[in-house]
Design a protein around this motif. Structure first.
Motif, PDB file in Angstrom:
ATOM      1  N   TRP A  30     -50.394 -21.739  52.223  1.00 41.48           N
ATOM      2  CA  TRP A  30     -49.042 -21.321  52.746  1.00 41.48           C
ATOM      3  C   TRP A  30     -48.600 -19.561  52.883  1.00 41.48           C
ATOM      4  CZ3 TRP A  30     -47.955 -18.481  48.373  1.00 41.48           C
ATOM      5  CH2 TRP A  30     -48.526 -18.848  47.274  1.00 41.48           C
ATOM      6  N   SER A  31     -49.836 -19.140  52.696  1.00 42.83           N
ATOM      7  CA  SER A  31     -49.728 -17.493  53.139  1.00 42.83           C
ATOM      8  C   SER A  31     -48.928 -17.005  54.133  1.00 42.83           C
ATOM      9  CB  SER A  31     -51.108 -16.934  52.932  1.00 42.83           C
ATOM     10  OG  SER A  31     -51.919 -17.540  54.050  1.00 42.83           O
ATOM     11  N   ALA A  32     -49.101 -17.784  55.436  1.00 42.77           N
ATOM     12  CA  ALA A  32     -48.390 -17.440  56.572  1.00 42.77           C
ATOM     13  C   ALA A  32     -47.066 -17.479  56.359  1.00 42.77           C
ATOM     14  CB  ALA A  32     -48.994 -18.121  57.799  1.00 42.77           C
ATOM     15  N   VAL A  33     -46.466 -18.642  55.698  1.00 41.06           N
ATOM     16  CA  VAL A  33     -45.214 -18.944  55.440  1.00 41.06           C
ATOM     17  C   VAL A  33     -44.580 -17.836  54.450  1.00 41.06           C
ATOM     18  CG1 VAL A  33     -43.572 -20.692  54.523  1.00 41.06           C
ATOM     19  CG2 VAL A  33     -45.580 -21.394  55.573  1.00 41.06           C
ATOM     20  N   LEU A  34     -45.300 -17.406  53.536  1.00 40.18           N
ATOM     21  CA  LEU A  34     -44.800 -16.260  52.931  1.00 40.18           C
ATOM     22  C   LEU A  34     -44.722 -14.856  53.584  1.00 40.18           C
ATOM     23  CD1 LEU A  34     -44.169 -15.207  49.833  1.00 40.18           C
ATOM     24  CD2 LEU A  34     -46.473 -14.725  49.535  1.00 40.18           C
ATOM     25  N   ASP A  35     -45.463 -14.797  54.558  1.00 42.12           N
ATOM     26  CA  ASP A  35     -45.169 -13.543  55.163  1.00 42.12           C
ATOM     27  C   ASP A  35     -44.253 -13.763  56.284  1.00 42.12           C
ATOM     28  OD1 ASP A  35     -46.553 -10.871  55.812  1.00 42.12           O
ATOM     29  OD2 ASP A  35     -46.934 -11.875  58.247  1.00 42.12           O
ATOM     30  N   ARG A  36     -44.129 -14.857  56.710  1.00 43.28           N
ATOM     31  CA  ARG A  36     -42.702 -15.091  57.519  1.00 43.28           C
ATOM     32  C   ARG A  36     -41.375 -14.839  56.735  1.00 43.28           C
ATOM     33  NH1 ARG A  36     -45.821 -19.216  59.847  1.00 43.28           N
ATOM     34  NH2 ARG A  36     -44.628 -20.814  58.675  1.00 43.28           N
ATOM     35  N   VAL A  37     -41.263 -15.349  55.406  1.00 46.46           N
ATOM     36  CA  VAL A  37     -40.355 -15.031  54.462  1.00 46.46           C
ATOM     37  C   VAL A  37     -39.869 -13.689  54.221  1.00 46.46           C
ATOM     38  CG1 VAL A  37     -39.200 -15.670  52.246  1.00 46.46           C
ATOM     39  CG2 VAL A  37     -40.190 -17.447  53.537  1.00 46.46           C
ATOM     40  N   TYR A  38     -41.061 -12.830  54.007  1.00 44.05           N
ATOM     41  CA  TYR A  38     -40.833 -11.278  54.006  1.00 44.05           C
ATOM     42  C   TYR A  38     -40.275 -10.888  55.358  1.00 44.05           C
ATOM     43  CZ  TYR A  38     -42.913 -11.227  49.376  1.00 44.05           C
ATOM     44  OH  TYR A  38     -43.089 -11.163  47.997  1.00 44.05           O
ATOM     45  N   GLY A  39     -40.604 -11.556  56.336  1.00 46.41           N
ATOM     46  CA  GLY A  39     -40.276 -11.043  57.875  1.00 46.41           C
ATOM     47  C   GLY A  39     -38.826 -11.295  57.913  1.00 46.41           C
ATOM     48  N   LEU A  40     -38.330 -12.324  57.245  1.00 49.60           N
ATOM     49  CA  LEU A  40     -36.670 -12.714  57.201  1.00 49.60           C
ATOM     50  C   LEU A  40     -35.884 -11.760  56.455  1.00 49.60           C
ATOM     51  CD1 LEU A  40     -37.062 -16.573  57.553  1.00 49.60           C
ATOM     52  CD2 LEU A  40     -35.691 -14.989  59.199  1.00 49.60           C
ATOM     53  N   PHE A  41     -36.660 -11.519  55.266  1.00 47.92           N
ATOM     54  CA  PHE A  41     -35.971 -10.520  54.466  1.00 47.92           C
ATOM     55  C   PHE A  41     -36.689  -9.274  54.080  1.00 47.92           C
ATOM     56  CE2 PHE A  41     -35.243 -15.187  53.444  1.00 47.92           C
ATOM     57  CZ  PHE A  41     -33.442 -15.085  53.619  1.00 47.92           C
ATOM     58  N   PRO A  42     -36.812  -8.254  54.834  1.00 45.11           N
ATOM     59  CA  PRO A  42     -37.561  -7.222  54.891  1.00 45.11           C
ATOM     60  C   PRO A  42     -37.132  -6.487  53.506  1.00 45.11           C
ATOM     61  CG  PRO A  42     -36.560  -7.182  57.170  1.00 45.11           C
ATOM     62  CD  PRO A  42     -35.761  -8.386  56.192  1.00 45.11           C
ATOM     63  N   PRO A  43     -36.173  -6.383  52.778  1.00 46.76           N
ATOM     64  CA  PRO A  43     -35.828  -5.667  51.737  1.00 46.76           C
ATOM     65  C   PRO A  43     -36.689  -5.951  50.488  1.00 46.76           C
ATOM     66  CG  PRO A  43     -33.863  -6.070  52.511  1.00 46.76           C
ATOM     67  CD  PRO A  43     -34.693  -6.696  53.479  1.00 46.76           C
ATOM     68  N   LEU A  44     -36.962  -7.455  50.573  1.00 40.78           N
ATOM     69  CA  LEU A  44     -37.738  -7.996  49.547  1.00 40.78           C
ATOM     70  C   LEU A  44     -39.405  -7.737  49.666  1.00 40.78           C
ATOM     71  CD1 LEU A  44     -36.558 -11.746  49.429  1.00 40.78           C
ATOM     72  CD2 LEU A  44     -35.761  -9.747  48.224  1.00 40.78           C
ATOM     73  N   ARG A  45     -39.926  -7.362  50.516  1.00 40.21           N
ATOM     74  CA  ARG A  45     -41.057  -7.193  50.665  1.00 40.21           C
ATOM     75  C   ARG A  45     -41.629  -5.915  49.909  1.00 40.21           C
ATOM     76  NH1 ARG A  45     -45.085  -8.414  54.245  1.00 40.21           N
ATOM     77  NH2 ARG A  45     -43.639  -9.261  55.890  1.00 40.21           N
ATOM     78  N   GLU A  46     -40.794  -4.722  49.964  1.00 46.89           N
ATOM     79  CA  GLU A  46     -41.056  -3.493  49.365  1.00 46.89           C
ATOM     80  C   GLU A  46     -40.639  -3.745  47.747  1.00 46.89           C
ATOM     81  OE1 GLU A  46     -37.178  -0.888  49.767  1.00 46.89           O
ATOM     82  OE2 GLU A  46     -38.133  -1.158  51.646  1.00 46.89           O
ATOM     83  N   LYS A  47     -40.184  -4.851  47.314  1.00 49.99           N
ATOM     84  CA  LYS A  47     -39.839  -5.082  46.043  1.00 49.99           C
ATOM     85  C   LYS A  47     -40.426  -6.263  45.589  1.00 49.99           C
ATOM     86  CE  LYS A  47     -34.974  -3.081  46.168  1.00 49.99           C
ATOM     87  NZ  LYS A  47     -35.254  -1.992  45.298  1.00 49.99           N
ATOM     88  N   ARG A  48     -41.466  -6.652  46.028  1.00 53.22           N
ATOM     89  CA  ARG A  48     -42.283  -8.005  45.800  1.00 53.22           C
ATOM     90  C   ARG A  48     -42.582  -8.063  44.288  1.00 53.22           C
ATOM     91  NH1 ARG A  48     -45.064  -4.909  49.392  1.00 53.22           N
ATOM     92  NH2 ARG A  48     -47.466  -4.823  48.951  1.00 53.22           N
ATOM     93  N   ARG A  49     -42.991  -6.701  43.867  1.00 51.41           N
ATOM     94  CA  ARG A  49     -43.453  -6.762  42.598  1.00 51.41           C
ATOM     95  C   ARG A  49     -42.566  -6.503  41.313  1.00 51.41           C
ATOM     96  NH1 ARG A  49     -47.426  -4.036  45.641  1.00 51.41           N
ATOM     97  NH2 ARG A  49     -49.342  -5.476  45.799  1.00 51.41           N
TER      98      ARG A  49
END
Length: 234
Positions: free
Chosen positions: A110-129
């Motif tokens: 499901w790694s591609a799904v996770l990447d799409r979710v981050y694409g839908l919610f860009p603020p979360l990618r930088e705060k993922r940790r």
């Protein structure tokens, strides 16, 4: 053709009946909004659809299949995801760990799904940790919705996604709801900020005292003076 169809639904908790013959219908790819006063049965309706309230009468079908009273843990297999209003993130887990928890029912990559979710919610990618409990209210809601999207649902049930948020974050959440819908997900949400929600809705449903009060397109309800006076603050 109807995708989600609710006919004459009665439901509640134990001996307490909350819904009294509710009808609801939305097509595939639409956004449906349930509005109405406090205590109208809005959240109970979502819980009944997700197997968390007792259905005592009526029919619920999704894409022609009866889903009434299917337990929540089995509804994921039917493509249904639910985001409650409260306690919808794991505050001590990171953003990424929260999203990974959403994929617990999957046994594929499901790694591609996770990447799409981050694409839908860009603020979360930088705060993922970062622990989800340290995020703003709006960002926590993004995590909750993102986690639900990890199963790639066909139908997403949202209970008060903008509750307690500032106007800025409220607008951002509505923008994200539109983005999720544009990605092909049918959405049914309960929302107290009815004017803003109906403005993006294909279908609107006003409940009062556990019954249908008004039904129409989002625009029809916004333009109805009786609805505006009784439920939208004038």
């Amino acid at each position: 053709m109807s995708y989600l169809k609710v006919d004459n639904l009665t439901a509640g908790y134990g001996q307490m009946r909350i819904l009294h013959g509710v009808d609801l219908e939305i097509a595939k790819g639409e956004i449906g909004v349930i509005a109405g006063p406090n205590g109208a049965g809005k959240s109970t309706l979502l819980k009944a659809l997700f197997g968390m309230a007792d259905i005592t009468g009526g029919q619920v079908s999704l894409d022609g299949e009866n889903i009434a009273s299917i337990p929540p843990d089995r509804l994921a297999a039917h493509g249904v995801a639910y985001v409650p209003q409260e306690y919808n993130v794991f505050p001590s887990l990171t953003v990424n760990e929260n999203l990974e928890m959403g994929a617990y029912v999957r046994n594929d990559d499901w790694s591609a799904v996770l990447d799409r979710v981050y694409g839908l919610f860009p603020p979360l990618r930088e705060k993922r940790r970062q622990p989800a409990g340290e995020l703003s209210g709006g960002q926590r809601q993004m995590v909750a919705v993102g986690r639900a999207l990890m199963i790639e649902p066909k139908m997403l049930l949202l209970d008060e996604p903008t509750a307690g948020l500032s106007p800025m974050f409220m607008s951002e959440i509505f923008d994200r709801v539109l983005a999720v819908n544009a990605a092909g997900v049918t959405i049914l949400m309960v929302e107290q900020n009815a004017k803003q929600a109906l403005a993006i809705a294909h279908r609107g449903f006003i409940l009062a005292n556990g019954e249908n009060s008004w039904t129409g397109t989002g625009r029809e309800l916004l333009d109805n003076p009786d609805v505006a006076r009784s439920f939208l603050g004038g």
